[in-house]
Design a protein around this motif. Structure first.
Motif, PDB file in Angstrom:
ATOM      1  N   THR A 256       0.837  -1.212   0.000  1.00  0.00           N
ATOM      2  CA  THR A 256       0.000   0.000   0.000  1.00  0.00           C
ATOM      3  C   THR A 256       0.868   1.258   0.000  1.00  0.00           C
ATOM      4  N   LYS A 257       1.905   1.254   0.838  1.00  0.00           N
ATOM      5  CA  LYS A 257       2.799   2.422   0.897  1.00  0.00           C
ATOM      6  C   LYS A 257       4.214   1.933   1.213  1.00  0.00           C
ATOM      7  N   PRO A 258       5.058   1.834   0.207  1.00  0.00           N
ATOM      8  CA  PRO A 258       6.434   1.410   0.490  1.00  0.00           C
ATOM      9  C   PRO A 258       7.088   2.339   1.518  1.00  0.00           C
ATOM     10  N   THR A 259       7.915   1.757   2.403  1.00  0.00           N
ATOM     11  CA  THR A 259       8.574   2.553   3.448  1.00  0.00           C
ATOM     12  C   THR A 259       9.354   3.706   2.819  1.00  0.00           C
ATOM     13  N   GLY A 260       9.160   4.895   3.394  1.00  0.00           N
ATOM     14  CA  GLY A 260       9.915   6.054   2.918  1.00  0.00           C
ATOM     15  C   GLY A 260       9.183   6.876   1.873  1.00  0.00           C
ATOM     16  N   THR A 261       8.011   6.390   1.412  1.00  0.00           N
ATOM     17  CA  THR A 261       7.243   7.193   0.441  1.00  0.00           C
ATOM     18  C   THR A 261       6.790   8.488   1.105  1.00  0.00           C
ATOM     19  N   TRP A 262       6.926   9.597   0.403  1.00  0.00           N
ATOM     20  CA  TRP A 262       6.499  10.880   0.973  1.00  0.00           C
ATOM     21  C   TRP A 262       4.991  10.900   1.128  1.00  0.00           C
ATOM     22  N   VAL A 263       4.517  11.307   2.311  1.00  0.00           N
ATOM     23  CA  VAL A 263       3.072  11.482   2.543  1.00  0.00           C
ATOM     24  C   VAL A 263       2.874  12.802   3.265  1.00  0.00           C
ATOM     25  N   PRO A 264       1.701  13.421   3.128  1.00  0.00           N
ATOM     26  CA  PRO A 264       1.469  14.679   3.867  1.00  0.00           C
ATOM     27  C   PRO A 264       1.368  14.394   5.365  1.00  0.00           C
ATOM     28  N   ILE A 265       1.527  15.455   6.154  1.00  0.00           N
ATOM     29  CA  ILE A 265       1.566  15.303   7.617  1.00  0.00           C
ATOM     30  C   ILE A 265       0.250  14.723   8.160  1.00  0.00           C
ATOM     31  N   TRP A 266      -0.870  14.961   7.454  1.00  0.00           N
ATOM     32  CA  TRP A 266      -2.166  14.471   7.947  1.00  0.00           C
ATOM     33  C   TRP A 266      -2.462  13.024   7.522  1.00  0.00           C
TER      34      TRP A 266
END
Ligand code: SF4
Ligand code: SF4
Length: 389
Positions: A256-266
Motif C-alpha cells: 500500500t505504501k512502500p517505506t519512505g514514500t512521501w506522505v502529507p503530515i495528515w
C-alpha cells in the motif's frame, strides 16, 4: 516454606540506590499513608523489613514491589528520612537485576562507569553494523532509505526484537516462579483470568490507580505537570509510536505504501506517529526537568540508570522529530542522512536494553498487576494465602 536470611542483603540493596534505609525504625507511617497499600497488599514497610532481615527471596517474590508507582507520599511523611519510596525503587532495580539471566542489568545498576561505557560501546557496535549496509546519499531529493535500506532496518529490528522477547520471557518466568514460592495456592482452585486481563489492560492504558490514588502533587501542581500525567504521556507516546511503526511496516508489506514514500503530515499513520512523538517528548522532557529540579520527593535521588534511560528515550524522540522536519523541508540536506543513522542507533539501544533497564518495568509491572487482579472464581473460594516466613 523456609527462607534463608542473607545479612549482606541490605548492603547489596544500597548499591541499587536504597539510601538511608538503616534509619527506618518500623513505625509504619509509610504504609499508613501509601494510597495503594491495603491489608492484602501491604507495603512499603513490609518490603523494608524483608530488606533489613535479609529475606531476599521474600522480596523478590513480592508483587507489591511493582504495584508501587513511586509517588513519594511515603517518603514525604517518613519521620526518619529513610526514603521508603526510593527503597521501593531500589528493590525493583535489584529485582530486575536478579530476574535477568544475562546478568547485564546488575552491572549496569551497580556501576555508573560500566553503565556509561556499555551504552557507548553498544552505540559504536550498532552504528558500525548499520553503517556497513549504507548506500548513496542522493542530493537532488531526500531518499533516506537509499542510504540505509528499509529491509535492513526491518530485518535487524525483527531479529533484535525476538532476542529481547526471549530474554524478557526468561525474566518473566523467574519473576512468576518467585511469586509462586511466596503464595500457597490450593490445587483445585480456578482463577477468573478474563476479569484479571480486562482489569490489567484498563489499568495499563488509563493509569487509573496512579491518577486517582497517588495525589502527592495534586494540590500544588497543574494536572499537566503531575507525575502521573508525565508518566502516562511517555507510555501513550511510546505505544503510539510502536503502533505507527507496526502499521507502516504492514502498509509496506501489503504494497500500500512502500517505506519512505512521501506522505502529507495528515496521512493517518504519519499523524499518529507525530502526535505520539509529541507525547513522548513532553513526558520525557517533564521527567528530566523534575529530576533536575528535585522538587518532588520521588525525584530527590536519581541513579545513572535513571538518567541514561530518560536521556535515551528523549533522544529517540528528538532525532525522530528532526528527521520529520527534514522530510518536509523544501531542500534535501546531507545531515538528514546522518540523523537517520543516529536515530536508528538510539532506537536500537532502547530496544536492546529493554530487559535490563528501568524499561523492564513495562513487563514486570504489567505481570504484577495481572497477578494482583487475579481472583478465584466464586465456586472455588476461599483460596490464596501467603506463605508465612
Ligand atoms: S520507612 Fe520511615 S515511615 Fe516507614 S516504617 Fe520506616 S521509619 Fe517509619
Ligand atoms: S512511593 Fe507511593 S505508591 Fe510507592 S510505596 Fe510510597 S506511597 Fe506507596
Amino acid at each position: 516454606m523456609s527462607y534463608r536470611a542473607d545479612p549482606s542483603f541490605i548492603s547489596q540493596l544500597r548499591k541499587y540506590g536504597a539510601v538511608n534505609i538503616e534509619s527506618c525504625f518500623n513505625c509504619g507511617n509509610c504504609t499508613a499513608v501509601c494510597p495503594l497499600s491495603s491489608d492484602e497488599d501491604n507495603f512499603p514497610r513490609r518490603m523494608i523489613r524483608y530488606g533489613q532481615l535479609g529475606m531476599k527471596d521474600k522480596l523478590l517474590g513480592s508483587k507489591e514491589l511493582w504495584l508501587c508507582y513511586s509517588c513519594g507520599e511515603c517518603t514525604a511523611t517518613c519521620p526518619r528520612q529513610a526514603d521508603p519510596g526510593e527503597f521501593m525503587a531500589a528493590a525493583r532495580r535489584y529485582a530486575i537485576a536478579r530476574y535477568d539471566r544475562v546478568r547485564l542489568a546488575s552491572l549496569m545498576y551497580t556501576s555508573s562507569i560500566f553503565n556509561l561505557l556499555f551504552l557507548l560501546f553498544l552505540a559504536v557496535v550498532l552504528g558500525t553494523f548499520i553503517y556497513s549496509f549504507h548506500g548513496s546519499m542522493p542530493t537532488q531529493s531526500l531518499r533516506l532509505f537509499d542510504f540505509i535500506p528499509s529491509e535492513v532496518i526491518h530485518d535487524a529490528g525483527i531479529i533484535a526484537g525476538l532476542v529481547v522477547i526471549l530474554i524478557a520471557m526468561l525474566g518473566s518466568f523467574s519473576m512468576i516462579s518467585n511469586i509462586r514460592r511466596n503464595i500457597a495456592i490450593p490445587e483445585d482452585i480456578r482463577f477468573d483470568h478474563k476479569s484479571a486481563m480486562t482489569e490489567t489492560i484498563a489499568e495499563v492504558f488509563t493509569q487509573r490507580r496512579y491518577r486517582r490514588d497517588c495525589k502527592t502533587s495534586l494540590k500544588t501542581q497543574p494536572w499537566y505537570f503531575q507525575k502521573w500525567f508525565l508518566h502516562a504521556s511517555m507510555l501513550w507516546g511510546f505505544m503510539g509510536l510502536f503502533l505507527a511503526t507496526a502499521l507502516d511496516f504492514f502498509l509496506a508489506l501489503t504494497g500500500t505504501k512502500p517505506t519512505g514514500t512521501w506522505v502529507p503530515i495528515w496521512y493517518p499513520v504519519r499523524l499518529l506517529g507525530t502526535l505520539a512523538g509529541l507525547m513522548l517528548m513532553y513526558g520525557t522532557t517533564g521527567a528530566i526537568v523534575k529530576r533536575l529540579l528535585k522538587g518532588d520527593d520521588s525525584y530527590r535521588h536519581s541513579t545513572s540508570t535513571d538518567w541514561s534511560f530518560l536521556v535515551i528515550l528523549w533522544l529517540s524522540g528528538l532525532t525522530g522529530f528532526v528527521l520529520e522536519v527534514a522530510v518536509y523541508l523544501p531542500e534535501p540536506h546531507a545531515w538528514s542522512y546522518w540523523m537517520l543513522l543516529a536515530h536508528l542507533i538510539i532506537v536500537g539501544e532502547l530496544l536492546i536494553l529493554l530487559p535490563f533497564t528501568k524499561f523492564a518495568h513495562v513487563i514486570y509491572r504489567t505481570m504484577a498487576l495481572y497477578v494482583h487482579a487475579l481472583k478465584p472464581l466464586p465456586e472455588t473460594e476461599p483460596a490464596v494465602t501467603e506463605v508465612k516466613e
